[in-house]
Design an enzyme around this catalytic site. Structure first.
Site, PDB file in Angstrom:
ATOM      1  CB  THR A 133      -0.896  -0.010   1.269  1.00 30.69           C
ATOM      2  OG1 THR A 133      -1.412   1.294   1.508  1.00 30.69           O
ATOM      3  CG2 THR A 133      -0.109  -0.405   2.507  1.00 30.69           C
ATOM      4  CG  ASP A 134      -1.174   5.011  -0.822  1.00 26.65           C
ATOM      5  OD1 ASP A 134      -1.690   4.330   0.089  1.00 26.65           O
ATOM      6  OD2 ASP A 134      -1.795   5.922  -1.432  1.00 26.65           O
ATOM      7  CD  GLU A 135      -3.324   3.441   4.442  1.00 24.57           C
ATOM      8  OE1 GLU A 135      -3.182   3.450   5.679  1.00 24.57           O
ATOM      9  OE2 GLU A 135      -4.411   3.226   3.874  1.00 24.57           O
ATOM     10  CE1 TYR A 159      -3.135  -2.588   5.974  1.00 18.84           C
ATOM     11  CE2 TYR A 159      -3.131  -0.228   5.487  1.00 18.84           C
ATOM     12  CZ  TYR A 159      -3.171  -1.543   5.049  1.00 18.84           C
ATOM     13  OH  TYR A 159      -3.255  -1.825   3.702  1.00 18.84           O
ATOM     14  CE  LYS A 163       0.066  -4.558   3.064  1.00 20.40           C
ATOM     15  NZ  LYS A 163      -0.363  -5.885   2.508  1.00 20.40           N
TER      16      LYS A 163
HETATM   17  P1  NAD Z   1      -9.691  -7.070   2.806  1.00 19.32           P
HETATM   18  O1  NAD Z   1      -9.596  -6.812   4.270  1.00 19.32           O
HETATM   19  O2  NAD Z   1     -10.962  -6.759   2.093  1.00 19.32           O
HETATM   20  O3  NAD Z   1      -9.377  -8.620   2.506  1.00 19.32           O
HETATM   21  C1  NAD Z   1      -8.353  -9.310   3.150  1.00 19.32           C
HETATM   22  C2  NAD Z   1      -8.595 -10.798   2.946  1.00 19.32           C
HETATM   23  O4  NAD Z   1      -7.524 -11.510   3.565  1.00 19.32           O
HETATM   24  C3  NAD Z   1      -9.890 -11.294   3.587  1.00 19.32           C
HETATM   25  O5  NAD Z   1     -10.581 -12.123   2.691  1.00 19.32           O
HETATM   26  C4  NAD Z   1      -9.404 -12.084   4.800  1.00 19.32           C
HETATM   27  O6  NAD Z   1     -10.277 -13.153   5.157  1.00 19.32           O
HETATM   28  C5  NAD Z   1      -8.061 -12.585   4.313  1.00 19.32           C
HETATM   29  N1  NAD Z   1      -7.136 -12.885   5.410  1.00 19.32           N
HETATM   30  C6  NAD Z   1      -6.867 -12.098   6.491  1.00 19.32           C
HETATM   31  N2  NAD Z   1      -5.978 -12.720   7.294  1.00 19.32           N
HETATM   32  C7  NAD Z   1      -5.662 -13.903   6.689  1.00 19.32           C
HETATM   33  C8  NAD Z   1      -4.795 -14.960   7.018  1.00 19.32           C
HETATM   34  N3  NAD Z   1      -4.062 -14.950   8.136  1.00 19.32           N
HETATM   35  N4  NAD Z   1      -4.712 -16.024   6.184  1.00 19.32           N
HETATM   36  C9  NAD Z   1      -5.465 -16.059   5.041  1.00 19.32           C
HETATM   37  N5  NAD Z   1      -6.320 -15.087   4.687  1.00 19.32           N
HETATM   38  C10 NAD Z   1      -6.413 -14.012   5.506  1.00 19.32           C
HETATM   39  O7  NAD Z   1      -8.467  -6.307   2.167  1.00 19.32           O
HETATM   40  P2  NAD Z   1      -8.350  -5.618   0.739  1.00 19.32           P
HETATM   41  O8  NAD Z   1      -8.842  -4.226   0.843  1.00 19.32           O
HETATM   42  O9  NAD Z   1      -8.894  -6.521  -0.288  1.00 19.32           O
HETATM   43  O10 NAD Z   1      -6.764  -5.538   0.600  1.00 19.32           O
HETATM   44  C11 NAD Z   1      -6.025  -6.617   0.010  1.00 19.32           C
HETATM   45  C12 NAD Z   1      -4.545  -6.260   0.044  1.00 19.32           C
HETATM   46  O11 NAD Z   1      -4.335  -5.054  -0.690  1.00 19.32           O
HETATM   47  C13 NAD Z   1      -4.003  -6.007   1.445  1.00 19.32           C
HETATM   48  O12 NAD Z   1      -2.725  -6.563   1.525  1.00 19.32           O
HETATM   49  C14 NAD Z   1      -3.945  -4.494   1.554  1.00 19.32           C
HETATM   50  O13 NAD Z   1      -2.929  -4.087   2.433  1.00 19.32           O
HETATM   51  C15 NAD Z   1      -3.642  -4.101   0.122  1.00 19.32           C
HETATM   52  N6  NAD Z   1      -4.119  -2.777  -0.294  1.00 19.32           N
HETATM   53  C16 NAD Z   1      -5.413  -2.400  -0.072  1.00 19.32           C
HETATM   54  C17 NAD Z   1      -5.854  -1.147  -0.523  1.00 19.32           C
HETATM   55  C18 NAD Z   1      -7.297  -0.717  -0.345  1.00 19.32           C
HETATM   56  O14 NAD Z   1      -7.614   0.438  -0.645  1.00 19.32           O
HETATM   57  N7  NAD Z   1      -8.207  -1.581   0.098  1.00 19.32           N
HETATM   58  C19 NAD Z   1      -4.963  -0.277  -1.157  1.00 19.32           C
HETATM   59  C20 NAD Z   1      -3.631  -0.695  -1.354  1.00 19.32           C
HETATM   60  C21 NAD Z   1      -3.230  -1.955  -0.916  1.00 19.32           C
END
Ligand code: NAD
Length: 334
Positions: A133-135, A159, A163
């Site tokens: 993430t950009d965070e 968080y 990351k």
């Molecule tokens: P989300 O919270 O919607 O989904 C996370 C998924 O991971 C869920 O299905 C959860 O059940 C699963 N999970 C959690 N812990 C687990 C474990 N120990 N073992 C197996 N599965 C597990 O998150 P998201 O928004 O879809 O983000 C996905 C990725 O993208 C993350 O790594 C996040 O840091 C990154 N990201 C998100 C954003 C955003 O805006 N949402 C932006 C940039 C990066």
């Protein structure tokens, strides 16, 4: 050939799998432990696709993951699984350490063992794509340029700190063992299947249910928004053509304040589902005390991805947010 996706029942992971099966022939194995954020209903449209299979595994369960890698022999791991909500990390940092750091390190170790047992040809083409993430870069003041790939890491929330730590381990596995990794740092995503605790789905769902729309502090925090399918297309491109060991920012220079975003959602709802008394949904906007340590501004420079891999986003914010509102209006508003 097969790819393995972690966290595929979450917001971005489920969009990634659905899009992948639309545009690629290759099978996908999805592993997800199904925390509160994981929802298999997200994947209903691919449930009967013979190229798709699901395992309810934790990424930190090394025995299960080792066995699964040997059984499915993927040519890539795309690692989305994480605890992803900043407010939850403020309430309980430990769970973020467990999944985002410990879980990622165990997944890296499983991947390394599997990769080191591959034939020369297969090990050459294997990829571990770390979705970050950009965070991790921290917060920008208004006059500063957008973050680029070599901006320093200055995470401010539990968080983003977790990351950042996992990104460092991913890098270390490349430098130390040669595991062929790529890291992506993406800006804020929005679109279908997002759990309604994040700003955009929360605002839509609360508005539809005539509940207050909470906005932290003055609402002037700036985020850089990307429609989720554009994130997915960038990850596919990076998997296909990204240079091993590199990091790529993913974004499309779409900076907006939280208040602007929520206002746009209210205006769209005023058109798409007007309130009976002809007041605007904007009347539901309610300022609440700001989040501790709240980052003020994110902005991401993705010119490396655009230049080197010729990626470009397809959705404008206006089109993407309108589609997103439509999706939540279609009976997914509880
Ligand atoms: P989300 O919270 O919607 O989904 C996370 C998924 O991971 C869920 O299905 C959860 O059940 C699963 N999970 C959690 N812990 C687990 C474990 N120990 N073992 C197996 N599965 C597990 O998150 P998201 O928004 O879809 O983000 C996905 C990725 O993208 C993350 O790594 C996040 O840091 C990154 N990201 C998100 C954003 C955003 O805006 N949402 C932006 C940039 C990066």
């Amino acid at each position: 050939m097969t790819i393995l996706v972690t966290g595929g029942a979450g917001f971005i992971g489920s969009n990634f799998i659905i899009d992948w099966l639309k545009v690629e022939d290759e099978p996908v194995v999805n592993i997800d432990s199904l925390t509160y954020a994981g929802n298999l209903d997200n994947l209903e449209v691919v449930g009967n696709d013979s190229r798709y299979c699901f395992y309810q595994y934790d990424i930190g369960d090394s025995i299960a993951i080792d066995e699964l890698l040997l059984r499915h022999r993927p040519r890539a791991v795309i690692h989305f699984a994480a605890e992803s909500h900043v407010d939850r990390s403020i309430a309980d940092a430990e769970r973020f350490i467990q999944t985002n750091i410990m879980g990622t390190v165990r997944l890296l170790e499983s991947s390394r063992k599997y990769w080191s047992g591959l034939s020369a040809r297969d090990s050459e083409r294997f990829r571990f794509v770390n979705i970050s993430t950009d965070e991790v870069f921290g917060s920008l003041t208004p006059e500063l340029p957008a973050f680029c790939e070599d901006s320093s890491y200055q995470p401010n929330s539990p968080y983003s700190a977790s990351k950042a730590a996992s990104d460092h381990f991913v890098r270390a596995f490349y430098q130390t063992y040669g595991l062929p990794i790529l890291t992506t740092n993406c800006s804020n995503n929005y679109g279908p299947y997002q759990f309604p605790e994040k700003l955009i789905p929360l605002a839509i769902v609360n508005a539809i249910n005539n509940r207050a729309i909470p906005v932290f502090g003055d609402g002037l925090q700036v985020r850089d928004w990307l429609f989720v399918s554009d994130h997915c297309s960038a990850v596919r491109k990076i998997l296909r053509s990204g240079r091993v060991g590199e990091t790529y920012n993913i974004g499309d220079s779409c900076e907006k304040t939280n208040l602007e975003v929520v206002g746009t959602i209210c205006d769209l709802l005023d058109l798409k589902r007007p309130l009976a008394n002809h007041t605007s949904y904007r009347s539901l906007i309610t300022h609440v005390p700001d989040r501790p340590g709240h980052d003020r501004r994110y902005a991401l420079d993705a010119s490396k991805l655009k230049r080197e891999l010729e990626w470009k986003a397809e959705q404008t914010f206006e089109a993407g947010i309108s589609k997103t509102v439509d999706w939540y209006l279609e009976d997914r508003s509880d």
